[in-house]
Motif scaffolding. Structure first.
Motif, PDB file in Angstrom:
ATOM      1  N   ASN A 164      -3.614 -10.758  -3.132  1.00 36.62           N
ATOM      2  CA  ASN A 164      -4.051 -10.898  -1.747  1.00 36.62           C
ATOM      3  C   ASN A 164      -3.191 -10.030  -0.836  1.00 36.62           C
ATOM      4  OD1 ASN A 164      -1.614 -12.336  -1.184  1.00 36.62           O
ATOM      5  ND2 ASN A 164      -2.586 -14.219  -1.982  1.00 36.62           N
ATOM      6  N   LYS A 165      -3.506 -10.060   0.442  1.00 35.53           N
ATOM      7  CA  LYS A 165      -2.846  -9.159   1.381  1.00 35.53           C
ATOM      8  C   LYS A 165      -1.346  -9.430   1.473  1.00 35.53           C
ATOM      9  CE  LYS A 165      -3.099  -7.541   6.161  1.00 35.53           C
ATOM     10  NZ  LYS A 165      -3.783  -7.681   7.475  1.00 35.53           N
ATOM     11  N   THR A 166      -0.962 -10.690   1.485  1.00 37.07           N
ATOM     12  CA  THR A 166       0.463 -11.036   1.576  1.00 37.07           C
ATOM     13  C   THR A 166       1.229 -10.541   0.354  1.00 37.07           C
ATOM     14  OG1 THR A 166      -0.121 -13.013   2.846  1.00 37.07           O
ATOM     15  CG2 THR A 166       2.086 -12.930   1.878  1.00 37.07           C
ATOM     16  N   GLN A 196      -3.276  -0.664  -3.769  1.00 36.71           N
ATOM     17  CA  GLN A 196      -2.800  -1.587  -2.740  1.00 36.71           C
ATOM     18  C   GLN A 196      -1.454  -2.214  -3.108  1.00 36.71           C
ATOM     19  OE1 GLN A 196      -6.460  -3.938  -2.539  1.00 36.71           O
ATOM     20  NE2 GLN A 196      -6.724  -3.246  -0.436  1.00 36.71           N
ATOM     21  N   TYR A 211       0.360  -8.032  -1.584  1.00 42.76           N
ATOM     22  CA  TYR A 211       0.417  -6.566  -1.548  1.00 42.76           C
ATOM     23  C   TYR A 211       1.586  -6.092  -0.671  1.00 42.76           C
ATOM     24  CZ  TYR A 211      -4.275  -6.515  -3.632  1.00 42.76           C
ATOM     25  OH  TYR A 211      -5.338  -6.671  -4.463  1.00 42.76           O
ATOM     26  N   GLU A 212       1.808  -6.786   0.441  1.00 43.97           N
ATOM     27  CA  GLU A 212       2.879  -6.379   1.350  1.00 43.97           C
ATOM     28  C   GLU A 212       4.262  -6.664   0.771  1.00 43.97           C
ATOM     29  OE1 GLU A 212       2.034  -8.473   4.900  1.00 43.97           O
ATOM     30  OE2 GLU A 212       0.368  -7.144   5.521  1.00 43.97           O
TER      31      GLU A 212
END
Length: 560
Positions: free
Chosen positions: A122-124, A44, A126-127
Motif C-alpha cells: 500500500n501507499k504507506t 513503487q 511504499y513510502e
C-alpha cells in the motif's frame, strides 16, 4: 465509445500498477562478465537504474533455505550491503522487505516457484521502503547456482523498452502482402471460374478446389466455436495445444500444396503417371510431380512440427506455413455480399475486443484470455505455443525478449477476416470494371489499420485486439468508395455479380419462344455463365456440305 475508452485506460492503469520487467545481471565475484536473468519488480517500492553501468554490483546472499518471514530467519550480522535471495513463503512482501532493509540489505530478490506476480503493497508501505524488491523464477535460481561459483555479485537494472521494435516492419510487410496477394488471387480465380470454362492440363482430372460461400448461420456457428475453443484453451491449454499443433500441420501442408501447385504445373517435367494400383489416393494415377510436391509439403510441415521450439529458426518455417494457410483460406472461403462482410467483421470485432479488454476483469490473474492463449500461459507445464500466429523475434535489446515475450505476434484472424473483405472488393472491381479501386482502397485501409495497431501497442505497452483498428479502417474505406461511386446498393447486395439476363432472339420467325416453366427456369446467378458456355462451345449450324465433309472425315478421326 466512452465506456470503451474508460476500459482501455483502466486496463492501462492496472498494467502500470502491477509491475515491470527488469534484469538481474549475475556474475562471479570480482568479474564483470556474467548473465542476465528476468525479474519482475514494482517501481513503487524503489526504481531501478536503466543502464547496467549505473547499477550497483553487490554481493548476493543465498538465503533460499529460508522465507524471511520473521526475525529468526535473519542470519547473525544481517545483510550489510548485500542483496539476499529468499523463497516466497506465505508472509507479505512488506514483511520480507522490511526485515531485509532494517538488517542492512540494499535490495531483495524473492525466488518464486509459481508464476511471477508483482511485489505489491500500500501507499504507506511504499513510502517506508527505499530498497528495490523483485521476483526471480526458481528455475533461474537453479541455473545461477550451476553457472557461477560460491560467491555471486548481482546488479539489478531496467532498460527502457523500445517504442517500436524493428520486427514490426517484417510483420507489417508479411501481413499486408498476404492480404493483398490473397485478395487478388481469390478475386481473380473466382471470376475466372464463374464466367469461363476453366481447363487444366489434365482434362480428365478436376483439381479445382470448391469455394465455400459464407452465410449468416455459418457466421454465427463460427463465432460460437471460436469463443468456446478460446475458453477451452484457456482452461485446458496443456491438453488441447497438441491437437491444435496437429491441425496446423495438416492444414498448412494442404495450403502450401495449393500455393505451389500453380507454379509446379508449369514445369514441363514429371507429367508421367504412376502405374495402376489400388491405393486410396493413387488409384487415379496422379502425375509424378504431384506426388513429389505433396511429399515436399508434408516434409516441410513435419520438419516444423519436430523442431517447432527452436527459437532461432523455426519461426521462419511457421511464418511460411502460416502465410500459405492464409492464402489457401482466402482462396477457398468467399463472402458473397458486402452485407455478409459487414456482419462477419462486426461480430468478430466485438469478439476480439471482449476477449482482450473485458476478460481481465473476470480472470483470477487479471490477464486477458486472448493474450494469454496466444502467447502461451506462463504456468503451462508443456511450454508449448499455439502456431496460429505470425511470429518474429524481437530485434531490439529488451527485457521482454529475455522474459516471457521474446516474439511479436499477429494472429491469423487479423489477416483472414479483413482479407475476405479485400477479396470481395477485388471481385466487385473486376465485374464492375472499376480499375481495382475497391481492392486498392481496402488494401490501403488494412495497412493503415495495422499501423494504428502498432502505435496503440507502443503507447499502451499491452496486447491489442488488432480487429479494433482493422475492421473500421477496411469497412469504412470500402463503404466510402461505394458511396463516392454511387454503387452502394450493388456493393451491399452483391447485385453486380449477376448481370442482367440476355434475351436470345428466335432462330426463325415461325418459331415463338416458349415461356419457361418451373423445370426449365434458369437461376439468375448462373444464367450468364450458361449462356457464355453455350456460346463458346456450341458451333453454328453446319451446312449440308459441311455435314457431308464431317461424316467423311469421322472414321479417320476415330482411327487417329
Amino acid at each position: 465509445m466512452r465506456l470503451m475508452r474508460s476500459l482501455i485506460w483502466t486496463a492501462l492503469f492496472i498494467k502500470q500498477a502491477v509491475g515491470e520487467y527488469g534484469m538481474a545481471h549475475f556474475s562471479e565475484w570480482g568479474k564483470s562478465k556474467g548473465k542476465d536473468y528476468c525479474i519482475f519488480f514494482n517501481s513503487q517500492w524503489a526504481r531501478l537504474p536503466q543502464d547496467l553501468n549505473k547499477a550497483s554490483r553487490l554481493l548476493a546472499y543465498d538465503l533460499t533455505a529460508s522465507v524471511l518471514c520473521s526475525a529468526s530467519d535473519v542470519p547473525e550480522g544481517g545483510f550489510p550491503n548485500r542483496i539476499p535471495m529468499v523463497l516466497r513463503g506465505n508472509c507479505t512482501f512488506y514483511e520480507k522487505v522490511r526485515l531485509a532493509q532494517i538488517n542492512g540489505a540494499k535490495g531483495l530478490l524473492i525466488v518464486s516457484k509459481d508464476r511471477l506476480i508483482p511485489p505489491f503493497g500500500n501507499k504507506t508501505q511504499y513510502e517506508e521502503i527505499d530498497i528495490p524488491v523483485a521476483l526471480l523464477s526458481y528455475a533461474d535460481m537453479l541455473d545461477i547456482s550451476k553457472s557461477f561459483g560460491e560467491q555471486w555479485q548481482v546488479a539489478m537494472y531496467a532498460p527502457n523498452e523500445p517504442v517500436v521494435d524493428y520486427n514490426m516492419v517484417i510483420i507489417f510487410l508479411m501481413a499486408v502482402g498476404t492480404v493483398a496477394v490473397g485478395g487478388y488471387w481469390a478475386g481473380s480465380r473466382d471470376i475466372k471460374k464463374r464466367y469461363m470454362k476453366h481447363k487444366r492440363d489434365d482434362s480428365t482430372e478436376k483439381q479445382d478446389e470448391e469455394t465455400v460461400d459464407v452465410t449468416p448461420i455459418m457466421i454465427a456457428v463460427f463465432v460460437v466455436m471460436c469463443c468456446s475453443m478460446l475458453v477451452l484453451l484457456y482452461l485446458f491449454y496443456d491438453h488441447l495445444v497438441y491437437m491444435i499443433i496437429l491441425i496446423f500441420c495438416l492444414a498448412s501442408s494442404v495450403g502450401l500444396y495449393s500455393c505451389l501447385w500453380p507454379f509446379v504445373r508449369r514445369i514441363p517435367f514429371g507429367k508421367c503417371r504412376i502405374p495402376e494400383n489400388n491405393l486410396p489416393y493413387c488409384h487415379k494415377r496422379p502425375q509424378v510431380r504431384m506426388l513429389l510436391l505433396s511429399a515436399f509439403c508434408v516434409s516441410v510441415s513435419v520438419t516444423w512440427g519436430v523442431f517447432r521450439n527452436e527459437d532461432q529458426w523455426a519461426w521462419v518455417l511457421q511464418d511460411a506455413l502460416g502465410i500459405a494457410f492464409c492464402l489457401y483460406m482466402l482462396k477457398t472461403i468467399r463472402l458473397p455480399t458486402f452485407k455478409a462482410c459487414t456482419l462477419l467483421l462486426v461480430v468478430l470485432f466485438v469478439y476480439d475486443v471482449f476477449f482482450v479488454f473485458i476478460t481481465p476483469f473476470f480472470t483470477k490473474s487479471g490477464e486477458s484470455i486472448m493474450v494469454e492463449v496466444a502467447a502461451g500461459p506462463s504456468g503451462s507445464s508443456t511450454h508449448e505455443k499455439l502456431p496460429m500466429v505470425l511470429k518474429v523475434p524481437r530485434l531490439n535489446f529488451s527485457p521482454l525478449a529475455l522474459c516471457d515475450r521474446p516474439f511479436s505476434l499477429l494472429g491469423f484472424g487479423d489477416i483472414l477476416v479483413p482479407g475476405l473483405l479485400v477479396a470481395y472488393c477485388h471481385r466487385f472491381d473486376i465485374l464492375m470494371q472499376s480499375s481495382r479501386i475497391y481492392f486498392l482502397a481496402c488494401t490501403v485501409g488494412y495497412g493503415i489499420g495495422l499501423l494504428i495497431t502498432f502505435v496503440a501497442l507502443a503507447l499502451m505497452q499491452m496486447g491489442q485486439p488488432a480487429l479494433l483498428y482493422l475492421v473500421p479502417c477496411t469497412l469504412l474505406t470500402s463503404l466510402a468508395v461505394a458511396l463516392w461511386r454511387k454503387e452502394l446498393p450493388l456493393f451491399w447486395t452483391g447485385s453486380g455479380f449477376v448481370p442482367p439476363p440476355i434475351v436470345m432472339a428466335p432462330i426463325n420467325c415461325t418459331q415463338t419462344p416458349v415461356p419457361p416453366t418451373e423445370e426449365t427456369a434458369v437461376n439468375p446467378e448462373t444464367q450468364i455463365s450458361e449462356v457464355t458456355t453455350s456460346q463458346s462451345e456450341d458451333p453454328p449450324p453446319a451446312t449440308q456440305e459441311e455435314e457431308v465433309s464431317h461424316l467423311t472425315e469421322e472414321p479417320a478421326n476415330k482411327s487417329e
